[in-house]
Structure formats: C-alpha cells, structure tokens
Design a protein around this motif. Structure first.
Motif, short mmCIF file in Angstrom:
data_model
loop_
_atom_site.label_atom_id
_atom_site.label_comp_id
_atom_site.label_asym_id
_atom_site.label_seq_id
_atom_site.Cartn_x
_atom_site.Cartn_y
_atom_site.Cartn_z
N TYR A 1 0.86 -1.19 0.00
CA TYR A 1 0.00 0.00 0.00
C TYR A 1 0.89 1.23 0.00
O TYR A 1 2.12 1.13 0.14
CB TYR A 1 -0.89 0.00 1.25
CG TYR A 1 -1.98 -1.05 1.23
CD1 TYR A 1 -3.26 -0.75 0.79
CD2 TYR A 1 -1.71 -2.35 1.64
CE1 TYR A 1 -4.26 -1.72 0.77
CE2 TYR A 1 -2.70 -3.33 1.61
CZ TYR A 1 -3.98 -3.00 1.18
OH TYR A 1 -4.95 -3.97 1.16
N ASP A 2 0.27 2.38 -0.13
CA ASP A 2 1.02 3.63 -0.01
C ASP A 2 1.07 4.10 1.44
O ASP A 2 2.05 4.70 1.87
CB ASP A 2 0.38 4.72 -0.88
CG ASP A 2 0.42 4.36 -2.35
OD1 ASP A 2 1.52 4.04 -2.85
OD2 ASP A 2 -0.64 4.38 -3.01
N VAL A 3 -0.01 3.84 2.17
CA VAL A 3 -0.09 4.24 3.59
C VAL A 3 -0.78 3.13 4.38
O VAL A 3 -1.81 2.61 3.94
CB VAL A 3 -0.89 5.55 3.77
CG1 VAL A 3 -0.87 5.99 5.24
CG2 VAL A 3 -0.36 6.66 2.87
N ILE A 4 -0.21 2.80 5.52
CA ILE A 4 -0.88 1.94 6.48
C ILE A 4 -1.30 2.79 7.67
O ILE A 4 -0.49 3.55 8.22
CB ILE A 4 0.04 0.80 6.99
CG1 ILE A 4 0.42 -0.13 5.85
CG2 ILE A 4 -0.64 0.01 8.12
CD1 ILE A 4 1.48 -1.17 6.23
N ILE A 5 -2.57 2.71 8.03
CA ILE A 5 -3.08 3.40 9.21
C ILE A 5 -3.42 2.33 10.25
O ILE A 5 -4.27 1.48 10.01
CB ILE A 5 -4.33 4.25 8.91
CG1 ILE A 5 -4.02 5.31 7.87
CG2 ILE A 5 -4.87 4.89 10.19
CD1 ILE A 5 -5.25 6.12 7.42
N ALA A 6 -2.75 2.38 11.38
CA ALA A 6 -3.03 1.43 12.47
C ALA A 6 -3.92 2.12 13.49
O ALA A 6 -3.49 3.02 14.20
CB ALA A 6 -1.73 0.98 13.13
N GLY A 7 -5.19 1.70 13.51
CA GLY A 7 -6.16 2.31 14.43
C GLY A 7 -7.30 2.95 13.69
O GLY A 7 -7.12 3.53 12.62
N ALA A 8 -8.51 2.82 14.27
CA ALA A 8 -9.71 3.31 13.58
C ALA A 8 -10.58 4.17 14.50
O ALA A 8 -11.80 4.14 14.42
CB ALA A 8 -10.51 2.13 13.03
N GLY A 9 -9.91 4.93 15.39
CA GLY A 9 -10.63 5.94 16.15
C GLY A 9 -10.74 7.21 15.31
O GLY A 9 -10.53 7.19 14.09
N VAL A 10 -11.04 8.31 15.95
CA VAL A 10 -11.20 9.58 15.22
C VAL A 10 -9.93 9.93 14.45
O VAL A 10 -9.99 10.35 13.29
CB VAL A 10 -11.60 10.72 16.17
CG1 VAL A 10 -11.40 12.08 15.53
CG2 VAL A 10 -13.06 10.56 16.60
N ALA A 11 -8.75 9.76 15.06
CA ALA A 11 -7.50 10.12 14.38
C ALA A 11 -7.27 9.29 13.13
O ALA A 11 -6.96 9.82 12.06
CB ALA A 11 -6.32 9.97 15.34
N GLY A 12 -7.43 7.99 13.23
CA GLY A 12 -7.22 7.13 12.06
C GLY A 12 -8.23 7.37 10.97
O GLY A 12 -7.88 7.45 9.78
N LEU A 13 -9.49 7.49 11.33
CA LEU A 13 -10.56 7.70 10.35
C LEU A 13 -10.41 9.05 9.64
O LEU A 13 -10.56 9.14 8.41
CB LEU A 13 -11.92 7.62 11.03
CG LEU A 13 -12.33 6.24 11.56
CD1 LEU A 13 -13.50 6.36 12.52
CD2 LEU A 13 -12.69 5.31 10.40
N TYR A 14 -10.12 10.09 10.41
CA TYR A 14 -10.02 11.43 9.81
C TYR A 14 -8.77 11.53 8.93
O TYR A 14 -8.79 12.23 7.90
CB TYR A 14 -10.00 12.49 10.90
CG TYR A 14 -10.41 13.87 10.46
CD1 TYR A 14 -11.66 14.12 9.91
CD2 TYR A 14 -9.54 14.96 10.59
CE1 TYR A 14 -12.04 15.39 9.52
CE2 TYR A 14 -9.90 16.24 10.21
CZ TYR A 14 -11.16 16.45 9.67
OH TYR A 14 -11.53 17.73 9.28
#
Length: 489
Positions: free
Chosen positions: A5-18
């Motif tokens: 991928y180009d970016v991995i986001i670890a976490g799906a709270g407000v910070a990760g989702l936004y």
C-alpha cells in the motif's frame, strides 16, 4: 489483502478515520482495526469536542489560556496555537460530514461548560459525542474506494526498511506481511496497563511499543490522567465515565458525610481541572478516612437529565442508581495519556515516514494535564496535518525494493497471569499522587517481566504482542516516574 500500500493506518478511532478521509484518493490505504470498527477510546468519549466556534463570546486566547492553566504551563505553545486556531475549521467540517451536534431552540449549536474552561465551548451530541463522530466518519471512510478496511486484524510487528515499513498482520488465524512507505500510528491509549480504566479493551499501547522498538523518541509517558468522576462500583477492569459535562451542568461532589468539599482545595471547586479534582478527592479521602465519594445532580429537572445525559442515565440505572433521585458513587480512575510518541507539528515522529496522531502521540498540547474535550480536537487537527504532509511527498503505487525480516510464529505460549500482575503493579505504584519510591520498586518487577518476554522463546501472537506492549509501556512510565529517566517538557 494486498501486499503493498502507499499508507498503512493502524487504528480506527477519530485520528485514524479522519486521516484516511484527508489522504488523496490516489493513494492506496490500508486501515487496520484490532477489533470491530466501533471499538475505540474515541467512541467512548462522552462530553464533546472543545472549539472556539462562537467568536462573539469566546476567542482563541481564552482557549489557549485555559489549556495552559490546566497543563501547568508545560504545554508546547506552537502546537497549542495550531490546535486552537485550526481546530474550529475541522469541527465545523464534521457538520458537513453529517455529525449531529445538539442545537438550542433557535437552531444554533448548543455548547456546554466543562472543568477548566472559562467559556461554554464544548460542542456535543447529548452524552455520546464520540460515538456520533466515529460512526459518521466510519460511513464516509467505508465509501472511499482507495481505502481497504480490515477489522479484527492485529498488527503484530512493524519493521523499518530502507524504503518504508513492513508490518505483519494477524487476520483469520494467519500472519501475513504488508508493505507501505508511510505508516500512521493512531492506536490510542494505554489504559489496559491499569487495573481500572475507562479505556476500551484494545488500549494496550501497541503503537507506542512498535515506535519505541524502532527507536522513535517517546516522551512524557508518565503523564497519565486520572479522571475524578468514574462510576466507582462497576465490576471488572473497564469502568464507565461520568462525563465532565455533568459537573459543567451543575453537579456537585460530596464526601462520605454528604458534604461538599472542593472549596477546601480549589476556588474553582467542581470546575477545577481533572488533576486538581482527582488530587482533592485523594486528600479528602485521607482526611475522612473513607474512599466513599459521590456526584449529585438529582436536584435538576428529571426530563432535562434524561434528555441531556441519556447514556449516563441508562448506565447508572443498570447499576441500580437513578441519577434523577440518587447520588452517583464515583472515584478517580485511569483515563488518558498526555505523553506518547513524540511528534512535530505535522505529526512526524523521529523516524522518517512514521507518523503518530491521537492519544498515542505526544504533540505537547496538553502539558502536564489534558483540558477536558481537547482530545478529540487534537485527533482531528493533527491527523489532518499528518495526511497533508504525506500527500506532499507520497508517490502513488510505489513498489517495495526491500524484503521483511521473518518473525517468530512458532514457540512456547506466554505464562498466564502476566496482564494481571502488570496491572496490579501500575495501580499500586503510579496512581493519582506520584510516589517515586513505589515506582522504583514496581519498575524492577516490570523489567523482569519485560526481559522474560524479550528472551526470544515465545511465539509472536496477538496475545504476546499485547502483553509485551503492556510491559513496555509500564516500564517506560515507571522509569520516568521513579526519576531514572526524566523526560518532561
């Protein structure tokens, strides 16, 4: 799941989702969620989000001043100015994303008051603000064609390579490597390192541990916030919060004799910042010889309370307490982390390509103690900034040149009882009132556990990762708290 991928986001709270919402659609994004999407500390946030949207009765300087007072003037002023000045734009953007903030009878956004604030600047959705924001953001992120969301998938390892990062993801019983040039850690807090916490089950400090293991700077991890008004008799480790907004709407604190006591400790009484109120409760407990404390708002109109605090009303009722008639039993409890992975104004860590935002990060905006309802604001502002910084550099479709180092998938299981032991140590050694001597004693015990887990005999499993994270976080906290690693800004 793709392998790159180009970016991995670890976490799906407000910070990760936004962050996901603010990344360009040309970038391939993997969002890793340890459990279901709605399980996060963000979703548990009750009170609201603080922002100066009413410039007639409020201004940036007042919000900054209130935050500095709550933080003991140890805040990062540059980061704080970014937070307060840019935050209102992000909060109003939530309206366009469908977030339903409460309105008054004239159709204007209704704002409440919370401890430490000099103005009514807290936008809210009854007493379920975090849940409302998270669910509206989830709807938007799910509609993005460039974002792959993997629920019930745990990041078990994160390795820095010359051209990016290799993560190992445990999903559906299998471990698989995945690559990205950029990683955003939005893994939330560390509450599960304590015996009693308001945090969700996933708050084990994994992101902080990954960053620390890679050599990123970790700062002020001993700055743990203990919320003064948490329901005191709920069973189990996770206890439910009685929002700051309840005191903002007039609730009073009572001791074991049914007397108000905050006037003995601070002129702001019930509306003093959280650390002040928690400290006052501990002093009053010593004075009275009792740990029985109560929050009382039963003198307010019954219909008003049921409408303004429906979640708190329902949860207390489950415990046999009717807030329209009864006093609410409360006591301080672990709630939030002011320290974390040290980042700059763009959420960049000290490792190239690695970003952190939300509670796992240390922007410095909170200083020694977080002002109520500044956390969701921080998550919004600095996750957007992380996304913008990545967007300026990322080359869509990058193919990795490196290969991941193998991780141990075979080995003995970890001994049982380690989580409980770590939590008992933290609860007794680093609670509301600092105790360096107790912290030094606890540190030795935690370091032995951490050393055993790092011996190389154990299989890398989700359980191993979480327990190792708890041991790592506890070790860093107690090392700072015992004076062996002073790292306060």
């Amino acid at each position: 799941m793709k392998k790159q991928y180009d970016v991995i986001i670890a976490g799906a709270g407000v910070a990760g989702l936004y962050a996901a919402l603010n990344l360009p659609g040309s970038l391939r994004v993997l969002m890793v969620c340890k459990r279901e999407l709605t399980l996060s500390n963000s979703a548990l946030a009750q009170g609201g989000v603080a922002a100066v949207v009413d410039t007639t009765h409020d201004n940036y300087k007042l919000h900054i001043a209130d935050t500095l007072i709550a933080g003991g003037y140890k805040n990062n002023l540059a980061a704080l100015e970014v937070l307060v000045k840019e935050g209102p734009g992000d909060v109003l953007h939530l309206l366009s994303l469908g977030v339903d903030f409460d309105e008054d009878s004239s159709g204007n956004i209704q704002m409440t008051l919370e401890g430490g604030h000099s103005r009514r600047r807290i936008l809210h959705h009854k007493d379920n603000t975090g849940w409302e924001i998270v669910n509206k953001l989830i709807e938007r992120v799910k509609a993005l064609p460039n974002v792959d969301i993997h629920e019930n998938a745990q990041l078990c390892s994160l390795q820095k390579a010359a051209d990016g990062f290799w993560g190992f993801l445990f999903e559906k019983g299998e471990m698989a490597p995945v690559f990205a040039p950029y990683v955003i850690l939005a893994t939330g807090g560390i509450g599960r390192v304590y015996q009693y916490t308001t945090n969700s089950a996933i708050a084990t400090g994994d992101g902080i541990t990954f960053a620390s293991d890679m050599g990123a700077r970790i700062k002020n991890l001993s700055l743990v916030q203990f919320h003064p008004t948490v329901f005191a008799t709920a069973p189990g480790g996770e206890r439910f919060l009685i929002s700051e907004a309840v005191r903002g709407e007039g609730a009073v604190l009572l001791n074991c004799d049914g007397e108000r006591f905050m006037h003995r400790y601070d002129e702001r009484e019930e509306l003093a910042p959280r650390d002040v109120v928690s400290g006052a409760i501990m002093q009053e407990a010593r004075r009275t010889g009792s740990d029985k404390f109560y929050l009382n708002i039963s003198f307010k109109d019954t219909d008003y309370l049921k409408n303004r605090f429906p979640n708190i009303y329902a949860r207390c009722l489950q415990e046999g307490v009717d807030i329209t008639r009864d006093k609410i039993p409360i006591f301080p409890c672990q709630h939030y982390l002011m320290g974390g992975i040290d980042v700059d104004l763009h959420s960049k860590t000290t490792i190239d390509g690695l970003y952190a935002c939300g509670e796992c990060s240390h922007t410095g905006v909170h200083g020694l103690n977080r002002l109520a309802s500044n956390s969701l604001l921080e998550a919004l502002v600095f996750s957007r900034r992380a996304a913008a910084d990545i967007a300026r550099q990322a080359k869509p479709g990058y193919q990795p040149m490196s290969e991941p180092s193998p991780i141990r998938t075979e080995g003995i299981p970890i001994p049982s009882g380690l989580r409980t032991e770590i939590r008992d140590i933290m609860q007794s050694c680093h609670f509301v009132v600092p105790n360096p001597a107790a912290a030094r004693e606890g540190l030795g015990r935690v370091e032995r556990i951490r050393g055993m887990l790092s011996s190389g005999s154990f299989a890398v499993t989700p359980e191993y990762v979480e327990v190792k994270s708890l041991a790592t976080v506890a070790s860093i906290i107690l090392r700072e708290a015992s004076g062996q690693e002073e790292n306060r800004s």
